[in-house]
Design a protein around this motif. Structure first.
Motif, PDB file in Angstrom:
ATOM      1  N   ASN A  58       0.817  -1.217   0.000  1.00 58.17           N
ATOM      2  CA  ASN A  58       0.000   0.000   0.000  1.00 58.17           C
ATOM      3  C   ASN A  58       0.848   1.262   0.000  1.00 58.17           C
ATOM      4  O   ASN A  58       0.408   2.309  -0.468  1.00 58.17           O
ATOM      5  CB  ASN A  58      -0.964  -0.007   1.178  1.00 58.17           C
ATOM      6  N   ASN A  59       2.066   1.172   0.503  1.00 63.32           N
ATOM      7  CA  ASN A  59       2.944   2.342   0.403  1.00 63.32           C
ATOM      8  C   ASN A  59       3.214   2.624  -1.074  1.00 63.32           C
ATOM      9  O   ASN A  59       3.175   3.782  -1.513  1.00 63.32           O
ATOM     10  CB  ASN A  59       4.240   2.082   1.183  1.00 63.32           C
ATOM     11  N   GLY A  60       3.425   1.571  -1.849  1.00 63.59           N
ATOM     12  CA  GLY A  60       3.590   1.721  -3.294  1.00 63.59           C
ATOM     13  C   GLY A  60       2.329   2.298  -3.925  1.00 63.59           C
ATOM     14  O   GLY A  60       2.376   3.153  -4.815  1.00 63.59           O
ATOM     15  N   ILE A 125      10.912  10.272  -5.290  1.00 58.39           N
ATOM     16  CA  ILE A 125       9.915  10.018  -4.230  1.00 58.39           C
ATOM     17  C   ILE A 125       9.958   8.531  -3.890  1.00 58.39           C
ATOM     18  O   ILE A 125       9.827   7.678  -4.776  1.00 58.39           O
ATOM     19  CB  ILE A 125       8.499  10.449  -4.675  1.00 58.39           C
ATOM     20  N   ASP A 126      10.162   8.258  -2.608  1.00 56.10           N
ATOM     21  CA  ASP A 126      10.307   6.871  -2.163  1.00 56.10           C
ATOM     22  C   ASP A 126       8.993   6.353  -1.612  1.00 56.10           C
ATOM     23  O   ASP A 126       8.523   6.802  -0.563  1.00 56.10           O
ATOM     24  CB  ASP A 126      11.420   6.816  -1.095  1.00 56.10           C
ATOM     25  N   ALA A 127       8.394   5.406  -2.364  1.00 59.47           N
ATOM     26  CA  ALA A 127       7.177   4.736  -1.890  1.00 59.47           C
ATOM     27  C   ALA A 127       7.427   3.227  -1.950  1.00 59.47           C
ATOM     28  O   ALA A 127       6.572   2.451  -2.369  1.00 59.47           O
ATOM     29  CB  ALA A 127       5.992   5.144  -2.757  1.00 59.47           C
ATOM     30  N   LEU A 128       8.632   2.836  -1.545  1.00 59.57           N
ATOM     31  CA  LEU A 128       9.026   1.426  -1.692  1.00 59.57           C
ATOM     32  C   LEU A 128       8.420   0.539  -0.615  1.00 59.57           C
ATOM     33  O   LEU A 128       7.825  -0.500  -0.894  1.00 59.57           O
ATOM     34  CB  LEU A 128      10.558   1.323  -1.642  1.00 59.57           C
ATOM     35  N   PHE A 129       8.625   0.939   0.627  1.00 53.80           N
ATOM     36  CA  PHE A 129       8.065   0.182   1.751  1.00 53.80           C
ATOM     37  C   PHE A 129       7.568   1.197   2.774  1.00 53.80           C
ATOM     38  O   PHE A 129       8.191   2.238   2.970  1.00 53.80           O
ATOM     39  CB  PHE A 129       9.123  -0.662   2.471  1.00 53.80           C
ATOM     40  N   GLY A 130       6.494   0.851   3.432  1.00 54.56           N
ATOM     41  CA  GLY A 130       5.999   1.697   4.520  1.00 54.56           C
ATOM     42  C   GLY A 130       6.051   0.922   5.816  1.00 54.56           C
ATOM     43  O   GLY A 130       7.047   0.252   6.107  1.00 54.56           O
ATOM     44  N   SER A 157      10.437  10.772   1.260  1.00 57.33           N
ATOM     45  CA  SER A 157       9.827   9.476   1.558  1.00 57.33           C
ATOM     46  C   SER A 157       8.369   9.631   1.957  1.00 57.33           C
ATOM     47  O   SER A 157       8.002  10.550   2.683  1.00 57.33           O
ATOM     48  CB  SER A 157      10.584   8.778   2.696  1.00 57.33           C
ATOM     49  N   ILE A 158       7.586   8.694   1.468  1.00 58.30           N
ATOM     50  CA  ILE A 158       6.172   8.663   1.832  1.00 58.30           C
ATOM     51  C   ILE A 158       6.002   7.758   3.060  1.00 58.30           C
ATOM     52  O   ILE A 158       6.385   6.589   3.028  1.00 58.30           O
ATOM     53  CB  ILE A 158       5.304   8.145   0.654  1.00 58.30           C
ATOM     54  N   ASP A 159       5.480   8.324   4.100  1.00 55.20           N
ATOM     55  CA  ASP A 159       5.179   7.680   5.395  1.00 55.20           C
ATOM     56  C   ASP A 159       6.441   7.354   6.199  1.00 55.20           C
ATOM     57  O   ASP A 159       6.607   7.874   7.297  1.00 55.20           O
ATOM     58  CB  ASP A 159       4.294   6.436   5.213  1.00 55.20           C
ATOM     59  N   VAL A 160       7.298   6.470   5.697  1.00 56.09           N
ATOM     60  CA  VAL A 160       8.597   6.226   6.353  1.00 56.09           C
ATOM     61  C   VAL A 160       9.615   5.950   5.249  1.00 56.09           C
ATOM     62  O   VAL A 160       9.237   5.489   4.172  1.00 56.09           O
ATOM     63  CB  VAL A 160       8.557   5.010   7.325  1.00 56.09           C
ATOM     64  N   PRO A 161      10.885   6.202   5.491  1.00 54.28           N
ATOM     65  CA  PRO A 161      11.876   5.851   4.481  1.00 54.28           C
ATOM     66  C   PRO A 161      11.848   4.342   4.248  1.00 54.28           C
ATOM     67  O   PRO A 161      11.731   3.566   5.201  1.00 54.28           O
ATOM     68  CB  PRO A 161      13.209   6.264   5.122  1.00 54.28           C
ATOM     69  N   GLY A 162      11.897   3.925   2.997  1.00 56.06           N
ATOM     70  CA  GLY A 162      11.832   2.499   2.681  1.00 56.06           C
ATOM     71  C   GLY A 162      12.960   1.748   3.369  1.00 56.06           C
ATOM     72  O   GLY A 162      14.127   2.057   3.174  1.00 56.06           O
ATOM     73  N   GLY A 163      12.593   0.776   4.193  1.00 57.41           N
ATOM     74  CA  GLY A 163      13.595  -0.020   4.893  1.00 57.41           C
ATOM     75  C   GLY A 163      13.725   0.347   6.365  1.00 57.41           C
ATOM     76  O   GLY A 163      14.387  -0.357   7.124  1.00 57.41           O
TER      77      GLY A 163
HETATM   78  K   LIG Z   1       8.351   4.899   1.857  1.00 56.27           K
END
Ligand SMILES: [K+]
Ligand SMILES: NC(=O)C1=CN([C@@H]2O[C@H](COP(=O)(O)OP(=O)(O)OC[C@H]3O[C@@H](n4cnc5c(N)ncnc54)[C@H](OP(=O)(O)O)[C@@H]3O)[C@@H](O)[C@H]2O)[C@@H](O)CC1
Ligand SMILES: Nc1ncnc2c1ncn2[C@@H]1O[C@H](COP(=O)(O)OP(=O)(O)O)[C@@H](O)[C@H]1O
Length: 503
Positions: A58-60, A125-130, A157-163
């Protein structure tokens, strides 16, 4: 504001859908919309080339929805899905279809050679993992993150940095400049070890159910202005200096009497009615010239404190600043602790002396406030391997001796029995000599005014930091000094009380 775990956030997500009767896709729309509003205010140049790197969760999905909003608004957008798994969430898959249908440039990345050349973009924009991150990152996602971090480009980063693990130690993640997090603060965003991943943090509201949030139990909180406003004591029409509390600041040694001047002035400016300063003889002319409102009490010794005797009746004490650690001073401190039952805040050399004699910690009245910076803390509790262990050890220490511990830093952490409070007021302007002395004065003043020690700690730390936020436009952070904190305590009160800044 509650700080919650990834599991609790997932539960609130589900409850919001249930309580508010909205679909998960609608909630994603709110989230993407909130990110978009923030992003377009900050990055106004529509010619910037923006690369959105989404995952399959969903972060993606959020990232792809943001791609659609930015594209619609005329931004130059390239959307990608880093396909680290074939298990797309429904809402993510939906957004992939919409992105394609809306003719937004789109690319799947499954192997290294498909990774775009980041040098062609201005913003990633990082939407890899939330918050759904469940294990260390490997494979194609790790390759992408490594290249992002090497790119030197602005990363948001969206919500949290991926990882980034929201609740435990992280060793590898996207190194963002900005993190826009959804409504609920996560502890990991405020820990010094994670600053290189998180960058600046902004919290945006996405309409999660207030009822669901209220139902989540926690003992970790991010301090908000409204919390502090509720804690402030009213000032009575009939107040006089005798009702407003008397703070006694004890400290100083030859060459370090300025510490006591700063703390004493800060105490009076925070609102107590009277301030006395106990110093070695050399300090008396200094404080009386610098700050005539303070009363001075002299030690017998001219250069350092050798006994702490006074015939006044203060309501609270701030002790330790600039005091040094000479044998005589240590003994004076010990004899003082043996007889003192007043509320107290201890800083600097007071803490250093206590780390030399941990058995004296038993003499401290319950709820005494200690204000160590990380070095002073390590002298008290030993070293730690990461921020989580630091919090664990500091909490055990605070509970053992029934103390309140303020771990000072960019985000100061306040440990008060089982509770942890994170303070996010303040800026790097506060990294200046004497800033900690001022905090001691502010807290001593609040204690003297009768604030419960836990409240004094929170109000004090928040007020102290806010002075730097309020002067961001008027005093360059490099030229901000400890006296500027003192000069702006009044403005900080104004801002807390009614949002107004008095120029
Ligand atoms: K993210
Ligand atoms: N808070 C809210 O209320 C709202 C939240 N929203 C958004 O949802 C986000 C959370 O979404 P999410 O739960 O779908 O998880 P997300 O982080 O996208 O990734 C999960 C995927 O990654 C996979 N995976 C995990 N670790 C992995 C690894 N190391 N290496 C490889 N794969 C790994 C995992 O696979 P699995 O662990 O199941 O095998 C799964 O496929 C949240 O951060 C916010 O952006 C908003 O849309 C709406 C309101
Ligand atoms: N980068 C920063 N952002 C916010 N607050 C900061 C920052 N650096 C320092 N501070 C605050 O400034 C104060 C510094 O205290 P301390 O380290 O004791 O300084 P000193 O010994 O010079 O008085 C603490 O309250 C700390 O939280």
């Amino acid at each position: 504001m509650k700080i919650l775990s990834a599991g609790q956030i997932r539960e609130i997500d589900a409850k919001t859908i249930h309580y508010e009767g909205i679909s998960s896709l609608e909630l994603m729309k709110h989230a993407a919309g909130a990110f978009y509003d923030w992003f377009t205010k900050k990055y106004t140049d529509k010619n910037d080339a923006i690369l959105i790197l989404s995952g399959v969760g969903n972060n993606g999905g959020d990232g792809l929805m943001v791609a659609r909003l930015l594209h619609k608004a005329g931004y130059r957008v390239q959307a990608c899905v880093v396909e680290y798994s074939e298990n797309y969430t429904e809402d993510c898959a939906h957004n992939v279809r919409r992105v394609k249908a809306e003719n937004i440039p789109f690319k799947r990345i499954t192997k290294e050679k498909e990774i775009p050349n980041f040098s062609e973009y201005d913003i990633l924009i990082d939407a890899l993992f939330g918050t759904g991150l469940s294990r260390e990152i490997t494979g194609i996602a790790a390759e992408v993150i490594k290249k992002m971090n090497e790119s030197g480009k602005t990363i948001v980063s969206i919500d949290v940095p991926g990882g980034l693990f929201p609740d435990k130690k992280t060793t590898f993640a996207v190194e963002a400049d900005e993190t826009v997090t959804f409504q609920i603060p996560k502890l990991a965003l405020y820990l010094p070890d994670n600053y290189r991943f998180v960058g600046n943090v902004t919290i945006v509201n996405i309409g999660l159910s207030e009822k669901a949030i209220a139902e989540a139990s926690t003992n970790r909180y991010l301090i908000e202005k409204k919390d502090i406003r509720e804690l402030l004591k009213p000032l009575s029409k009939f107040a006089h200096k005798g009702t407003q509390g008397h703070a006694l600041i004890i400290g100083g040694s030859l060459g370090k009497t300025g510490t006591v001047c700063l703390a004493s002035k800060a105490a009076l400016k925070t609102g107590c009615g009277l301030v006395s300063a106990y110093l070695p003889k050399c300090g008396t002319p200094v404080i009386q010239t610098h700050f005539p409102e303070a009363m001075a009490i002299e030690d017998d010794n001219s250069a350092f404190i050798t006994h702490i005797d006074y015939d006044i009746s203060p309501n609270a004490i701030g002790i330790g600043i600039g005091m040094g650690k000479r044998e005589e001073t240590q003994h004076a401190f010990y004899r003082f602790l043996q007889k003192n039952a007043l509320p107290m805040v201890i800083d600097a050399d007071g803490l250093n002396i206590l780390s030399l004699h941990p058995e004296w910690l038993d003499l401290l009245p319950p709820k005494t406030i200690l204000t160590p910076h990380p070095k002073e803390l390590s002298r008290l509790i030993g070293e730690w391997s990461d921020d989580y262990e630091k919090i664990e050890k500091a909490t055990a220490f605070a509970q053992k001796y029934r103390l309140i511990v303020i771990i000072k830093g960019a985000y100061s952490l306040i440990i008060d029995s089982d509770n942890l409070y994170v303070n996010d007021s303040g800026t790097p302007a506060l990294a200046t000599a004497g800033s900690g002395d001022v905090l001691t004065g502010i807290i001593a003043s609040l204690l003297a005014q009768g604030y419960e020690p836990g409240h004094a700690a929170r109000v004090g730390v928040y007020l102290h930091g806010l002075t730097a936020n309020l002067t961001q436009q008027t005093i360059h952070p490099r030229s901000f000094v400890a006296s500027d904190i003192i000069d702006n305590i009044g403005n900080a009160y104004f801002t807390i009380e009614n949002g107004m800044i008095k120029k």
